[in-house]
Design a protein around this motif. Structure first.
Motif, PDB file in Angstrom:
ATOM      1  N   THR A   1     -20.212  -9.177 -46.795  1.00 59.36           N
ATOM      2  CA  THR A   1     -21.154  -9.424 -47.888  1.00 59.36           C
ATOM      3  C   THR A   1     -22.601  -9.524 -47.430  1.00 59.36           C
ATOM      4  O   THR A   1     -23.501  -9.457 -48.257  1.00 59.36           O
ATOM      5  N   GLU A   2     -22.844  -9.695 -46.131  1.00 54.64           N
ATOM      6  CA  GLU A   2     -24.235  -9.779 -45.696  1.00 54.64           C
ATOM      7  C   GLU A   2     -24.607  -8.581 -44.831  1.00 54.64           C
ATOM      8  O   GLU A   2     -23.764  -7.990 -44.174  1.00 54.64           O
ATOM      9  N   ASN A   3     -25.893  -8.216 -44.875  1.00 54.08           N
ATOM     10  CA  ASN A   3     -26.371  -7.135 -44.026  1.00 54.08           C
ATOM     11  C   ASN A   3     -26.873  -7.725 -42.708  1.00 54.08           C
ATOM     12  O   ASN A   3     -26.882  -8.944 -42.524  1.00 54.08           O
TER      13      ASN A   3
ATOM     14  N   ALA B   1     -29.853  -8.037 -41.409  1.00 48.21           N
ATOM     15  CA  ALA B   1     -31.020  -8.925 -41.529  1.00 48.21           C
ATOM     16  C   ALA B   1     -30.595 -10.315 -42.005  1.00 48.21           C
ATOM     17  O   ALA B   1     -31.114 -11.326 -41.509  1.00 48.21           O
ATOM     18  N   GLN B   2     -29.658 -10.379 -42.924  1.00 48.97           N
ATOM     19  CA  GLN B   2     -29.170 -11.677 -43.415  1.00 48.97           C
ATOM     20  C   GLN B   2     -28.389 -12.407 -42.316  1.00 48.97           C
ATOM     21  O   GLN B   2     -28.539 -13.613 -42.136  1.00 48.97           O
ATOM     22  N   PHE B   3     -27.544 -11.671 -41.597  1.00 45.88           N
ATOM     23  CA  PHE B   3     -26.792 -12.248 -40.474  1.00 45.88           C
ATOM     24  C   PHE B   3     -27.763 -12.804 -39.440  1.00 45.88           C
ATOM     25  O   PHE B   3     -27.616 -13.932 -38.967  1.00 45.88           O
ATOM     26  N   GLU B   4     -28.762 -12.005 -39.081  1.00 44.27           N
ATOM     27  CA  GLU B   4     -29.740 -12.427 -38.085  1.00 44.27           C
ATOM     28  C   GLU B   4     -30.475 -13.693 -38.532  1.00 44.27           C
ATOM     29  O   GLU B   4     -30.608 -14.643 -37.752  1.00 44.27           O
ATOM     30  N   ALA B   5     -30.923 -13.729 -39.777  1.00 45.43           N
ATOM     31  CA  ALA B   5     -31.638 -14.908 -40.292  1.00 45.43           C
ATOM     32  C   ALA B   5     -30.738 -16.139 -40.263  1.00 45.43           C
ATOM     33  O   ALA B   5     -31.170 -17.233 -39.881  1.00 45.43           O
ATOM     34  N   ARG B   6     -29.468 -15.973 -40.645  1.00 43.42           N
ATOM     35  CA  ARG B   6     -28.532 -17.099 -40.677  1.00 43.42           C
ATOM     36  C   ARG B   6     -28.303 -17.654 -39.272  1.00 43.42           C
ATOM     37  O   ARG B   6     -28.359 -18.871 -39.046  1.00 43.42           O
TER      38      ARG B   6
END
Length: 91
Positions: free
Chosen positions: A2-4, A6-11
């Protein structure tokens, strides 16, 4: 998934991981037992892998996750399609 990326990296950076990157592995590649000087948290985004820690082997298909503490001896084996995973490294 569900995440791309960029979202994984930010998390993961919000969780204190210093570096977040994409790793790609060739079909059938085997990595003998080794350790890393960092903690790792990853998600397999394509293909599959088997992660062996001690006597336990875990099959991790696309969408599966794994985490390893620094200095944990482990071995890796990748499936017939190879594998791609996103991984955060801390330390």
């Amino acid at each position: 998934m569900t995440e791309n990326f960029a979202q994984f990296e930010a998390r993961l950076k919000a969780q204190g991981f210093d570096e977040v990157l994409e790793r790609k592995w060739e079909p059938g590649q085997v990595v003998a037992t080794h350790t890393h000087p960092f903690d790792a948290s990853a998600v397999v985004v394509q293909g599959e892998m088997w992660l062996t820690v001690g006597e336990a082997t875990q099959h991790i298909p696309a969408g599966g996750t794994f985490a390893l503490a620094r200095a944990t001896p482990h071995a890796e084996r990748y499936g017939s399609e190879g594998a791609t995973y996103w991984v955060g490294r801390r330390g």
